[in-house]
Design an enzyme around this catalytic site. Structure first.
Site, PDB file in Angstrom:
ATOM      1  N   LYS A  87     -22.400 -45.393  52.981  1.00  0.00           N
ATOM      2  CA  LYS A  87     -21.529 -45.611  54.362  1.00  0.00           C
ATOM      3  C   LYS A  87     -21.777 -46.945  54.721  1.00  0.00           C
ATOM      4  O   LYS A  87     -22.727 -47.614  54.564  1.00  0.00           O
ATOM      5  CB  LYS A  87     -22.054 -44.828  55.263  1.00  0.00           C
ATOM      6  CG  LYS A  87     -21.549 -44.804  56.490  1.00  0.00           C
ATOM      7  CD  LYS A  87     -22.097 -43.719  57.362  1.00  0.00           C
ATOM      8  CE  LYS A  87     -21.967 -44.122  58.963  1.00  0.00           C
ATOM      9  NZ  LYS A  87     -22.259 -42.862  59.781  1.00  0.00           N
ATOM     10  N   ARG A 102     -25.015 -35.366  67.477  1.00  0.00           N
ATOM     11  CA  ARG A 102     -25.148 -36.027  68.722  1.00  0.00           C
ATOM     12  C   ARG A 102     -25.192 -35.168  69.819  1.00  0.00           C
ATOM     13  O   ARG A 102     -25.594 -35.751  70.904  1.00  0.00           O
ATOM     14  CB  ARG A 102     -24.160 -37.283  68.636  1.00  0.00           C
ATOM     15  CG  ARG A 102     -24.307 -38.149  67.545  1.00  0.00           C
ATOM     16  CD  ARG A 102     -23.420 -39.449  67.792  1.00  0.00           C
ATOM     17  NE  ARG A 102     -23.446 -40.108  66.573  1.00  0.00           N
ATOM     18  CZ  ARG A 102     -22.637 -41.492  66.588  1.00  0.00           C
ATOM     19  NH1 ARG A 102     -22.025 -41.844  67.524  1.00  0.00           N
ATOM     20  NH2 ARG A 102     -22.612 -42.087  65.574  1.00  0.00           N
ATOM     21  N   GLU A 162     -16.259 -34.789  59.594  1.00  0.00           N
ATOM     22  CA  GLU A 162     -17.557 -35.336  59.933  1.00  0.00           C
ATOM     23  C   GLU A 162     -18.018 -34.914  61.536  1.00  0.00           C
ATOM     24  O   GLU A 162     -17.472 -35.332  62.238  1.00  0.00           O
ATOM     25  CB  GLU A 162     -17.934 -36.637  59.486  1.00  0.00           C
ATOM     26  CG  GLU A 162     -19.475 -37.126  59.906  1.00  0.00           C
ATOM     27  CD  GLU A 162     -19.834 -38.396  59.901  1.00  0.00           C
ATOM     28  OE1 GLU A 162     -20.923 -38.743  60.574  1.00  0.00           O
ATOM     29  OE2 GLU A 162     -19.123 -38.969  58.967  1.00  0.00           O
ATOM     30  N   THR A 182     -24.698 -38.467  61.422  1.00  0.00           N
ATOM     31  CA  THR A 182     -25.995 -38.493  62.104  1.00  0.00           C
ATOM     32  C   THR A 182     -27.197 -37.929  61.903  1.00  0.00           C
ATOM     33  O   THR A 182     -27.927 -37.279  62.691  1.00  0.00           O
ATOM     34  CB  THR A 182     -25.591 -38.648  63.674  1.00  0.00           C
ATOM     35  OG1 THR A 182     -24.369 -39.085  63.874  1.00  0.00           O
ATOM     36  CG2 THR A 182     -26.540 -39.520  64.385  1.00  0.00           C
TER      37      THR A 182
END
Length: 201
Positions: free
Chosen positions: A121, A38, A34, A61
């Site tokens: 998640k 960011r 993943e 994210t």
């Protein structure tokens, strides 16, 4: 994710590290990763790592439908978000891409289930109470699968994976900012291989 049960979570500040990072993870036995959105160059990192071919690379994210769309255009095979957002889920379905939204409470989980999802998640796992909290949350929702991330390290990996509600475990200890800053791809490969071995026992 289900096949490997291990999800390296990557925050990559320098796009130049993307290719050797993908190589180190794949050489260590990782099957997916993943890339968190960011950093300014995250989409380029995603594109470079997806082109490697040895990893199923997803975007993390993801906060907006627009980010999901750009991530898929860059090669993301799945989308992960820190929380549950109906618009992000809807966009991923429109794009035909798996989405794993984050949840921290039973209310959020019920919203995700109502949206037709069965995998979420659990984030941030350790600050929320770790495996004990995950088990308490999972108990009323049989059949739901969890991908805990947040504060998990190698010492906790086996305990999480032993729980039948856990589909896979996400963590950043295999490729930290310090590893990337000093270009220590050998250590990334070693830690990944160690984690893969633990995930298979």
């Amino acid at each position: 994710m289900a096949g490997s049960r291990l999800l390296p979570v990557l925050t990559v500040p320098d796009t130049a590290t993307a290719a050797p990072l993908a190589e180190a993870l794949a050489a260590g036995g990782a099957r997916c990763a993943e890339v968190t959105l960011r950093t300014p160059g995250a989409e380029q990192v995603l594109k470079t790592m997806a082109a490697h071919g040895g990893l199923a690379v997803g975007a993390g994210t993801v906060l907006t439908p627009e980010q999901a769309e750009r991530a898929v255009a860059a090669g993301a095979r799945f989308v992960v978000s820190p929380g549950f957002d109906e618009e992000v889920v809807a966009k991923c379905r429109e794009l035909g891409i798996p989405v794993v939204p984050g949840i921290a409470t039973a209310t959020e989980l019920m919203r995700a289930l109502k949206a037709g999802l069965d995998t979420v998640k659990f984030f941030p796992a350790e600050p929320l109470g770790g495996l004990r909290a995950l088990r308490a949350l999972a108990a009323p929702f049989p059949g739901t699968r969890f991908v805990p991330t947040g504060g998990i390290d190698a010492s906790r990996l086996a305990a999480y994976l032993a729980d039948p509600a856990v589909l896979a475990v996400g963590g950043s200890w295999m490729a930290t900012a310090a590893h990337l800053e000093r270009g220590d791809y050998q250590e990334i490969r070693r830690l990944t291989a160690e984690a893969v071995e633990r995930s298979m026992t």
